[in-house]
Design a protein around this motif. Sequence first.
Motif, PDB file in Angstrom:
ATOM      1  N   ALA A 183      51.114  46.732  50.432  1.00 36.28           N
ATOM      2  CA  ALA A 183      51.070  46.272  51.822  1.00 36.28           C
ATOM      3  C   ALA A 183      50.074  47.082  52.647  1.00 36.28           C
ATOM      4  O   ALA A 183      49.323  46.527  53.455  1.00 36.28           O
ATOM      5  CB  ALA A 183      52.468  46.364  52.444  1.00 36.28           C
TER       6      ALA A 183
ATOM      7  N   SER B 166      55.443  48.418  46.468  1.00 39.70           N
ATOM      8  CA  SER B 166      55.237  47.327  47.418  1.00 39.70           C
ATOM      9  C   SER B 166      54.624  47.851  48.708  1.00 39.70           C
ATOM     10  O   SER B 166      53.795  47.179  49.330  1.00 39.70           O
ATOM     11  CB  SER B 166      56.571  46.624  47.712  1.00 39.70           C
TER      12      SER B 166
ATOM     13  N   TRP C 129      56.704  52.698  55.768  1.00 38.56           N
ATOM     14  CA  TRP C 129      57.037  51.438  55.087  1.00 38.56           C
ATOM     15  C   TRP C 129      58.413  51.532  54.428  1.00 38.56           C
ATOM     16  O   TRP C 129      59.254  50.650  54.608  1.00 38.56           O
ATOM     17  CB  TRP C 129      55.967  51.117  54.042  1.00 38.56           C
TER      18      TRP C 129
END
Length: 467
Positions: free
Chosen positions: A453, A449, A97
């Motif tokens: 996710a 984040s 990510w």
Amino acid sequence: MTAPPGGAGAATLRPWQAVAIVVGIVVGAGIFKTPALVAGQVPSVGWMLALWAAGGLLTLCGALVYAELSTTWPSHAGEYHFLGRAWGRPVASLYAWARFTVITTGSLVLLGYVYGDYATQLLPLGPHSAAWHAGLAIAVLTALNLRSLRSGANAQALMTALELLGLLLIVAAGLAVAAGFGPVAATAAGPTAGPAAVPGLPAAGPTAGALGLAMVFVLLTYGGWNDAAYLSADLRGRRAIAGVLLVSVAIVTALYLAVNAAYAAILGRAGLAASAAPAADALRVVFGAAAGQLVAAMVAMAALTSMNATLIVGARTAQALGEDWPVLRGLGRWDAGRGTPPVALLAQGALALALVVLAAAGGRGFQAMVEFTAPVFWLFFLLTGLALFRLRAREPLRPRPFRVPGYPVLPALFCLSCAGMLWSSLGYVGGQRLAGVSAAWVGLAVLGSGALALALLHGLERRARRI
């Protein structure tokens, strides 16, 4: 068409092409900027060159670690694959990510703007010229790499050769000045002919803090060699990646030492420390004002070379993430005939183009955010180094075509250097501000984040299994 298990596909790269890709990633625009920052932290040229040599040695230690990991577990997924085997799917996915959303695509945007700033000096494209150049470069290079891995690799070899020729011109100029003969010597006014000296330069031995900060800049300039791990499955022979890594690091180290010695011979340490553009100032001293266009072309080529190499390896982490997460299976598509992950390449290019537009509209906010992700980068670098120790303990009987010499000393030295750079980068970032917020929080926001996710993806995956 998807990649075979483990990401190993057909061997489509020759070792010299892989070396061109790795050297092209490493030798980017940094060598045209960071030598001045390093020179400002040390009291002498000897100290400066010693730091660049130390950077090469630490990079070599890391290359040996990656050589064992890559030959033992060859995969298009590189560090994502190693982290997953050692620390589990959540850590690997969090790395994927961070790499896809910020580290790789953000690097493409920054390199694109470096290319655009210098390409504009050669061919202005009107308002927002740098953004237009950056966007066009990303689009063209993405299309080139969608055609096939070999197309991208051949273009990389040509651009890397042109880039190295430009840097060798700086080395030749430095040798001529140091030798004190020929028309070059008559043109140059000596080592003080460059920028004015910087007041307050260290005159005695450097402090530990100054050395740490200088090494952050040095290792930043050496950064990118680890991306060779993403090419391990594309080479014939499991040991080939070890040779690629060692040859690439040797070339880069020799080149960096030669270029920095040339800067020092032409500008002197104080002049180098005061320079905002060492290559431009050095060649201007030697060849006069006409060197400006030449330097613009050199820096543009360096940025373009790094962009292409980053595109080649960058999408592979996203492709591996798509393989592991059924809800992202489209991202995991692999075209074995072309040797490329087409959907991941398109997604990477589209995100980078969107960020180019945002950067053009909103100033330097996103660029600053990307610069402040260094702690995230060094954290995962450290975890990859520690993965070697963990995997040796967990899989002691697995065949290892290449073993790190001097184990465990050299891998431990690499891990300690990563921990030191993590600490130094946190100290540097802690003093920076972004919209009034300490930049140290930006890296945490990236990881946070990503964790959210991935939790959402996990929930979608569990729901899909129930249906």
